[in-house]
Design a protein around this motif. Structure first.
Motif, mmCIF file in Angstrom:
data_model
loop_
_atom_site.group_PDB
_atom_site.id
_atom_site.type_symbol
_atom_site.label_atom_id
_atom_site.label_comp_id
_atom_site.label_asym_id
_atom_site.label_seq_id
_atom_site.Cartn_x
_atom_site.Cartn_y
_atom_site.Cartn_z
ATOM 1 N N ARG A 66 0.839 -1.203 0.000
ATOM 2 C CA ARG A 66 0.000 0.000 0.000
ATOM 3 C C ARG A 66 0.875 1.254 0.000
ATOM 4 O O ARG A 66 0.595 2.225 -0.715
ATOM 5 N N TYR A 67 1.920 1.236 0.797
ATOM 6 C CA TYR A 67 2.825 2.382 0.893
ATOM 7 C C TYR A 67 3.489 2.663 -0.452
ATOM 8 O O TYR A 67 3.556 3.816 -0.902
ATOM 9 N N VAL A 68 3.980 1.613 -1.098
ATOM 10 C CA VAL A 68 4.652 1.768 -2.387
ATOM 11 C C VAL A 68 3.694 2.336 -3.431
ATOM 12 O O VAL A 68 4.070 3.175 -4.254
ATOM 13 N N ALA A 69 2.444 1.895 -3.384
ATOM 14 C CA ALA A 69 1.441 2.337 -4.360
ATOM 15 C C ALA A 69 0.802 3.675 -3.996
ATOM 16 O O ALA A 69 -0.121 4.122 -4.674
ATOM 17 N N ALA A 70 1.298 4.313 -2.933
ATOM 18 C CA ALA A 70 0.731 5.584 -2.463
ATOM 19 C C ALA A 70 -0.735 5.433 -2.085
ATOM 20 O O ALA A 70 -1.549 6.330 -2.301
ATOM 21 N N ARG A 71 -1.073 4.282 -1.500
ATOM 22 C CA ARG A 71 -2.436 4.015 -1.057
ATOM 23 C C ARG A 71 -2.463 3.647 0.433
ATOM 24 O O ARG A 71 -3.295 2.860 0.873
ATOM 25 N N ALA A 72 -1.545 4.213 1.188
ATOM 26 C CA ALA A 72 -1.481 3.916 2.621
ATOM 27 C C ALA A 72 -2.776 4.314 3.307
ATOM 28 O O ALA A 72 -3.368 5.356 3.003
ATOM 29 N N THR A 73 -3.217 3.475 4.235
ATOM 30 C CA THR A 73 -4.469 3.738 4.953
ATOM 31 C C THR A 73 -4.230 4.371 6.324
ATOM 32 O O THR A 73 -5.167 4.819 6.963
ATOM 33 N N HIS A 74 -2.967 4.377 6.784
ATOM 34 C CA HIS A 74 -2.615 4.939 8.092
ATOM 35 C C HIS A 74 -3.544 4.413 9.190
ATOM 36 O O HIS A 74 -4.230 5.182 9.860
ATOM 37 N N VAL A 121 8.149 -7.598 15.372
ATOM 38 C CA VAL A 121 9.282 -6.775 15.798
ATOM 39 C C VAL A 121 10.069 -6.409 14.558
ATOM 40 O O VAL A 121 10.336 -7.269 13.705
ATOM 41 N N VAL A 122 10.431 -5.153 14.436
ATOM 42 C CA VAL A 122 11.273 -4.723 13.321
ATOM 43 C C VAL A 122 12.537 -4.091 13.887
ATOM 44 O O VAL A 122 12.464 -3.089 14.608
ATOM 45 N N LEU A 123 13.674 -4.702 13.593
ATOM 46 C CA LEU A 123 14.968 -4.114 13.912
ATOM 47 C C LEU A 123 15.395 -3.327 12.687
ATOM 48 O O LEU A 123 15.694 -3.907 11.638
ATOM 49 N N ASP A 154 18.235 5.500 10.505
ATOM 50 C CA ASP A 154 18.151 6.458 9.402
ATOM 51 C C ASP A 154 16.776 7.134 9.372
ATOM 52 O O ASP A 154 15.741 6.472 9.479
ATOM 53 N N SER A 155 16.765 8.453 9.232
ATOM 54 C CA SER A 155 15.515 9.213 9.304
ATOM 55 C C SER A 155 14.554 8.898 8.161
ATOM 56 O O SER A 155 13.358 9.222 8.237
ATOM 57 N N ARG A 156 15.049 8.231 7.122
ATOM 58 C CA ARG A 156 14.201 7.903 5.967
ATOM 59 C C ARG A 156 13.574 6.522 6.071
ATOM 60 O O ARG A 156 12.843 6.103 5.156
ATOM 61 N N VAL A 157 13.864 5.816 7.153
ATOM 62 C CA VAL A 157 13.404 4.431 7.293
ATOM 63 C C VAL A 157 12.553 4.312 8.551
ATOM 64 O O VAL A 157 13.029 3.904 9.608
ATOM 65 N N ALA A 158 11.288 4.656 8.455
ATOM 66 C CA ALA A 158 10.369 4.604 9.589
ATOM 67 C C ALA A 158 9.437 3.407 9.408
ATOM 68 O O ALA A 158 8.535 3.455 8.561
ATOM 69 N N PRO A 159 9.623 2.320 10.169
ATOM 70 C CA PRO A 159 8.836 1.103 9.943
ATOM 71 C C PRO A 159 7.327 1.306 9.943
ATOM 72 O O PRO A 159 6.622 0.718 9.119
ATOM 73 N N GLU A 160 6.801 2.114 10.878
ATOM 74 C CA GLU A 160 5.340 2.305 10.909
ATOM 75 C C GLU A 160 4.830 2.915 9.610
ATOM 76 O O GLU A 160 3.704 2.638 9.189
ATOM 77 N N ASP A 196 1.008 -1.659 16.758
ATOM 78 C CA ASP A 196 1.130 -2.752 15.788
ATOM 79 C C ASP A 196 2.529 -3.344 15.739
ATOM 80 O O ASP A 196 2.690 -4.559 15.611
ATOM 81 N N LEU A 197 3.534 -2.479 15.813
ATOM 82 C CA LEU A 197 4.917 -2.930 15.668
ATOM 83 C C LEU A 197 5.736 -2.577 16.899
ATOM 84 O O LEU A 197 5.570 -1.499 17.471
ATOM 85 N N PHE A 198 6.626 -3.474 17.270
ATOM 86 C CA PHE A 198 7.625 -3.178 18.293
ATOM 87 C C PHE A 198 8.902 -2.880 17.528
ATOM 88 O O PHE A 198 9.495 -3.776 16.917
ATOM 89 N N VAL A 199 9.313 -1.625 17.533
ATOM 90 C CA VAL A 199 10.418 -1.189 16.681
ATOM 91 C C VAL A 199 11.666 -0.926 17.509
ATOM 92 O O VAL A 199 11.621 -0.203 18.508
ATOM 93 N N VAL A 200 12.770 -1.528 17.080
ATOM 94 C CA VAL A 200 14.081 -1.287 17.686
ATOM 95 C C VAL A 200 14.937 -0.659 16.591
ATOM 96 O O VAL A 200 15.114 -1.257 15.523
ATOM 97 N N ARG A 201 15.456 0.542 16.849
ATOM 98 C CA ARG A 201 16.224 1.232 15.811
ATOM 99 C C ARG A 201 17.611 1.615 16.320
ATOM 100 O O ARG A 201 17.752 2.157 17.416
ATOM 101 N N VAL A 202 18.598 1.325 15.494
ATOM 102 C CA VAL A 202 19.986 1.671 15.802
ATOM 103 C C VAL A 202 20.716 1.773 14.460
ATOM 104 O O VAL A 202 20.419 1.029 13.523
#
Length: 249
Positions: free
Chosen positions: A62-70, A90-92, A96-102, A111-117
């Motif tokens: 959905r995100y790639v197709a610009a049809r995200a439902t948020h 879980v998403v490790l 990077d500011s351009r990579v936001a899993p949600e 929905d997601l447990f996000v660990v970022r480093v």
């Protein structure tokens, strides 16, 4: 990271024990129904690891197709998850500011447990965070997510080639590079884009480290309720795909 003295087995032995080894793809690991402690609040979603993966990838499509439902971002959802969380994955990810899993998976609150480093590396603190999400919150999918043109991977490659940044002197950045270096060194000779290849290998390496470093998670993988996968994110088109790379021991 977990060394042999702490795990009691070599990483390669642990990977081989899993059956197919570390596969940098959605079917990376089989999984088990581990008994996770439910948190207070709304009921945990009854998702298998495969269903969790499908939900992530549908959101990315959905995100790639610009049809995200948020989804799950309104006040009602906020009140619901305030009482307890039950993330389905879980998403490790890299910091990077351009990579936001949600955003890239089109998911919402709880929905997601996000660990970022930076460099999506695995150390004891990162591994403990992932263990917490699986054992206590019931997540049944763990994704190690690298990304195109990762600055941490490039900095490591440059340093290993004898061209470290002078700006990194007297910083802790070398600690990240030490964890990324095995992936960079594993890139086969003759590869044209060494950094791009290392991004995929680094994600696969992180997945292997999670499996090898945690006995409780390894047990769930071998028994069938947890999957640990490696993937990569394309900054240009927003697509998440399997991280292609060989096993790293």
């Amino acid at each position: 990271m977990q060394d042999q003295s702490r795990t009691g087995l070599s990483r390669r032995g642990l990977i081989l024990a899993a059956g197919a080894g570390v596969l940098a793809a959605p079917a990376a690991f089989a999984a088990q129904p581990g008994k996770a402690k439910p948190a207070a609040g709304h009921a945990a979603p009854a998702l298998t690891p495969e269903a969790a993966m499908a939900r992530l990838m549908a959101g990315n499509a959905r995100y790639v197709a610009a049809r995200a439902t948020h989804p799950n971002g309104d006040a009602a959802r906020r009140r619901l998850v305030a009482a307890g969380q039950h993330p389905f994955a879980v998403v490790l990810a890299c910091a990077d500011s351009r990579v936001a899993p949600e955003l890239i998976f089109d998911q919402g609150l709880g929905d997601l447990f996000v660990v970022r480093v930076a460099g999506n590396v695995v150390d004891d603190a990162v591994l403990a965070s992932i263990e917490y999400a699986v054992i206590h919150l019931g997540a049944n999918l763990v994704m190690a997510l690298g990304h195109e043109r990762c600055g941490a991977v490039k900095a490591t490659a440059d340093a290993l080639d004898g061209h470290p940044s002078p700006d990194d002197a007297d910083t802790k950045i070398g600690a990240l590079a030490a964890l990324i270096a095995p992936a960079v060194r594993a890139v086969p000779a003759g590869v044209v884009d060494k950094v791009d290849a290392a991004v995929s290998l680094n994600a696969a390496h992180a997945a292997a480290e999670i499996f090898a470093g945690s006995k409780p998670l390894r047990g769930r993988v071998l028994a069938g309720s947890l999957k640990i996968v490696a993937a990569r994110y394309d900054l240009d088109d927003g697509r998440v795909s399997p991280a292609k790379g060989r096993e790293i021991a």
